[in-house]
Design a protein around this motif. Structure first.
Motif, PDB file in Angstrom:
ATOM      1  N   THR A   1       0.844  -1.183   0.000  1.00  0.00           N
ATOM      2  CA  THR A   1       0.000   0.000   0.000  1.00  0.00           C
ATOM      3  C   THR A   1       0.883   1.238   0.000  1.00  0.00           C
ATOM      4  O   THR A   1       2.037   1.189   0.443  1.00  0.00           O
ATOM      5  CB  THR A   1      -0.911   0.041   1.246  1.00  0.00           C
ATOM      6  OG1 THR A   1      -0.101   0.273   2.406  1.00  0.00           O
ATOM      7  CG2 THR A   1      -1.673  -1.262   1.417  1.00  0.00           C
TER       8      THR A   1
ATOM      9  N   HIS B   1       0.714   3.743   1.918  1.00  0.00           N
ATOM     10  CA  HIS B   1       1.073   4.079   3.294  1.00  0.00           C
ATOM     11  C   HIS B   1       2.263   3.248   3.759  1.00  0.00           C
ATOM     12  O   HIS B   1       3.171   3.758   4.425  1.00  0.00           O
ATOM     13  CB  HIS B   1      -0.125   3.849   4.230  1.00  0.00           C
ATOM     14  CG  HIS B   1      -1.288   4.747   3.946  1.00  0.00           C
ATOM     15  ND1 HIS B   1      -2.008   4.646   2.795  1.00  0.00           N
ATOM     16  CD2 HIS B   1      -1.835   5.760   4.656  1.00  0.00           C
ATOM     17  CE1 HIS B   1      -2.984   5.554   2.805  1.00  0.00           C
ATOM     18  NE2 HIS B   1      -2.883   6.245   3.919  1.00  0.00           N
TER      19      HIS B   1
ATOM     20  N   ARG C   1       6.059   4.616   4.944  1.00  0.00           N
ATOM     21  CA  ARG C   1       6.646   4.245   6.233  1.00  0.00           C
ATOM     22  C   ARG C   1       7.960   3.496   6.028  1.00  0.00           C
ATOM     23  O   ARG C   1       8.938   3.734   6.748  1.00  0.00           O
ATOM     24  CB  ARG C   1       5.661   3.380   7.022  1.00  0.00           C
ATOM     25  CG  ARG C   1       6.177   2.825   8.333  1.00  0.00           C
ATOM     26  CD  ARG C   1       6.564   3.902   9.325  1.00  0.00           C
ATOM     27  NE  ARG C   1       5.448   4.738   9.715  1.00  0.00           N
ATOM     28  CZ  ARG C   1       5.474   5.581  10.761  1.00  0.00           C
ATOM     29  NH1 ARG C   1       6.570   5.669  11.497  1.00  0.00           N
ATOM     30  NH2 ARG C   1       4.433   6.327  11.038  1.00  0.00           N
TER      31      ARG C   1
ATOM     32  N   ARG D   1       8.027  15.100   4.686  1.00  0.00           N
ATOM     33  CA  ARG D   1       7.226  14.342   5.649  1.00  0.00           C
ATOM     34  C   ARG D   1       6.866  15.211   6.850  1.00  0.00           C
ATOM     35  O   ARG D   1       5.741  15.157   7.354  1.00  0.00           O
ATOM     36  CB  ARG D   1       8.000  13.101   6.100  1.00  0.00           C
ATOM     37  CG  ARG D   1       7.222  12.205   7.058  1.00  0.00           C
ATOM     38  CD  ARG D   1       8.045  11.009   7.519  1.00  0.00           C
ATOM     39  NE  ARG D   1       7.268  10.216   8.455  1.00  0.00           N
ATOM     40  CZ  ARG D   1       6.438   9.238   8.121  1.00  0.00           C
ATOM     41  NH1 ARG D   1       6.279   8.927   6.849  1.00  0.00           N
ATOM     42  NH2 ARG D   1       5.748   8.576   9.030  1.00  0.00           N
TER      43      ARG D   1
ATOM     44  N   ALA E   1      -1.145   7.846  10.734  1.00  0.00           N
ATOM     45  CA  ALA E   1      -1.676   7.356   9.464  1.00  0.00           C
ATOM     46  C   ALA E   1      -1.747   8.474   8.434  1.00  0.00           C
ATOM     47  O   ALA E   1      -1.394   8.275   7.257  1.00  0.00           O
ATOM     48  CB  ALA E   1      -3.062   6.748   9.675  1.00  0.00           C
TER      49      ALA E   1
ATOM     50  N   ASP F   1       1.776   9.367   7.208  1.00  0.00           N
ATOM     51  CA  ASP F   1       2.227   8.410   6.195  1.00  0.00           C
ATOM     52  C   ASP F   1       1.545   8.664   4.851  1.00  0.00           C
ATOM     53  O   ASP F   1       2.197   8.644   3.792  1.00  0.00           O
ATOM     54  CB  ASP F   1       1.944   6.978   6.646  1.00  0.00           C
ATOM     55  CG  ASP F   1       2.918   6.487   7.707  1.00  0.00           C
ATOM     56  OD1 ASP F   1       4.014   7.064   7.820  1.00  0.00           O
ATOM     57  OD2 ASP F   1       2.586   5.522   8.407  1.00  0.00           O
ATOM     58  N   ALA F   2       0.233   8.917   4.884  1.00  0.00           N
ATOM     59  CA  ALA F   2      -0.500   9.142   3.636  1.00  0.00           C
ATOM     60  C   ALA F   2       0.023  10.377   2.913  1.00  0.00           C
ATOM     61  O   ALA F   2       0.177  10.377   1.684  1.00  0.00           O
ATOM     62  CB  ALA F   2      -1.991   9.282   3.918  1.00  0.00           C
TER      63      ALA F   2
ATOM     64  N   GLU G   1       3.354  10.073   0.900  1.00  0.00           N
ATOM     65  CA  GLU G   1       3.332   9.167  -0.254  1.00  0.00           C
ATOM     66  C   GLU G   1       3.742   9.801  -1.586  1.00  0.00           C
ATOM     67  O   GLU G   1       4.431   9.137  -2.395  1.00  0.00           O
ATOM     68  CB  GLU G   1       1.919   8.588  -0.387  1.00  0.00           C
ATOM     69  CG  GLU G   1       1.638   7.849  -1.665  1.00  0.00           C
ATOM     70  CD  GLU G   1       0.156   7.629  -1.882  1.00  0.00           C
ATOM     71  OE1 GLU G   1      -0.213   7.361  -3.039  1.00  0.00           O
ATOM     72  OE2 GLU G   1      -0.632   7.730  -0.922  1.00  0.00           O
TER      73      GLU G   1
END
Length: 277
Positions: free
Chosen positions: A3, A5, A9, A162, A239, A242-243, A246
């Protein structure tokens, strides 16, 4: 890595050791000291904020987000009486590259490092800059030609990309600058969280107010541990971080991404063995 995500990570785990030399190795501190800085924090604020230029303390405070009120203003703009933003960035980069060369040793001249630098730069220069203040500032700088310098510059861009997204996630959850450190400390098992190294020096009355607000919101219990709501909030923050991390990796196809992971793994392993020091 099935994925987006998980990809973000995984790439954080592989690139963060490259960036940590700035905080745990001697060479970056020595480079900043050579400019005339006698204390760590003056060098930190000069080096990290340098891509923003000579902006007011309020701008650096907003971009960095997680320093207590007044901490940034103790260093910005004072540091620019000692050096220029251009010299500060150059010194920071030179120190980090020297540290990476020392730690990585024989890996420095390997084809894998060259390829990692190329692919990581491709990703790091591909994401949209809208809403990414620190990332955009770094994107405006020239990309180094030398492979180790290019590897560090790309990893640093991705770290700030990030970080910009993490600030968005914190703001979305209405978690302020110091509350963010408390949630991180609790998540890491530090108890009481006020003893966490990034905030333990702050006035006790200020920290008591931070903890009181978190309890009033139902995020932390009377024993300074997560409530169910606090745990959920921390999970949502991670979460979303992380998204939002991407987009750079969409510039790489599946084969290039797999190659990048393979090339970065021995680099990260070597750095992790030393704690990037």
């Amino acid at each position: 890595m099935t994925t987006p995500h998980a990809t973000a990570r995984r790439m954080f785990d592989l690139t963060e050791p490259i960036c940590l030399v700035n905080f745990f190795s001697d060479e970056p501190n020595e480079s900043m000291a050579a400019l005339g800085f006698s204390g760590y924090w003056d060098g930190y604020f000069a080096g990290r904020s340098a891509p923003l230029g000579r902006v007011p303390a309020e701008v650096v405070d907003a971009a960095f987000y997680n320093f207590a009120p007044g901490e940034v203003a103790r260093h910005i703009p004072k540091v620019w009486a000692t050096t220029t933003p251009e010299a500060a960035h150059a010194a920071r980069q030179a120190g980090c590259v020297a540290a990476l060369r020392r730690i990585l040793g024989d890996l420095v001249d390997s084809p894998g490092l060259q390829r990692a630098a190329d692919l990581l730069t491709q990703a790091a220069t591909a994401a949209p800059v809208e809403g990414r203040v620190m990332y955009a500032a770094l994107r405006a700088l020239p990309v180094p030609d030398e492979p180790v310098a290019r590897l560090w510059h790309a990893a640093n861009m991705l770290r700030e990309h990030r970080g910009d997204g993490h600030v968005v996630a914190l703001v979305a959850e209405q978690v302020d600058r110091t509350e963010a450190h408390v949630l991180l400390a609790i998540d890491a098992g530090i108890h009481p969280p006020e003893t966490f190294g990034r905030i333990h020096h702050l006035p006790a009355s200020y920290l008591a107010g931070v903890m009181a607000r978190l309890r009033e919101r139902g995020l932390v219990d009377e024993d300074s541990r997560f409530t169910e709501a606090g745990r959920a909030a921390k999970d949502r923050i991670e979460a979303l971080t992380d998204a939002l991390a991407e987009p750079p990796y969409a510039a790489l196809d599946a084969d290039d991404l797999a190659e990048l992971v393979a090339c970065l793994q021995p680099i990260a392993d070597r750095l992790n063995e030393t704690g990037s020091a």
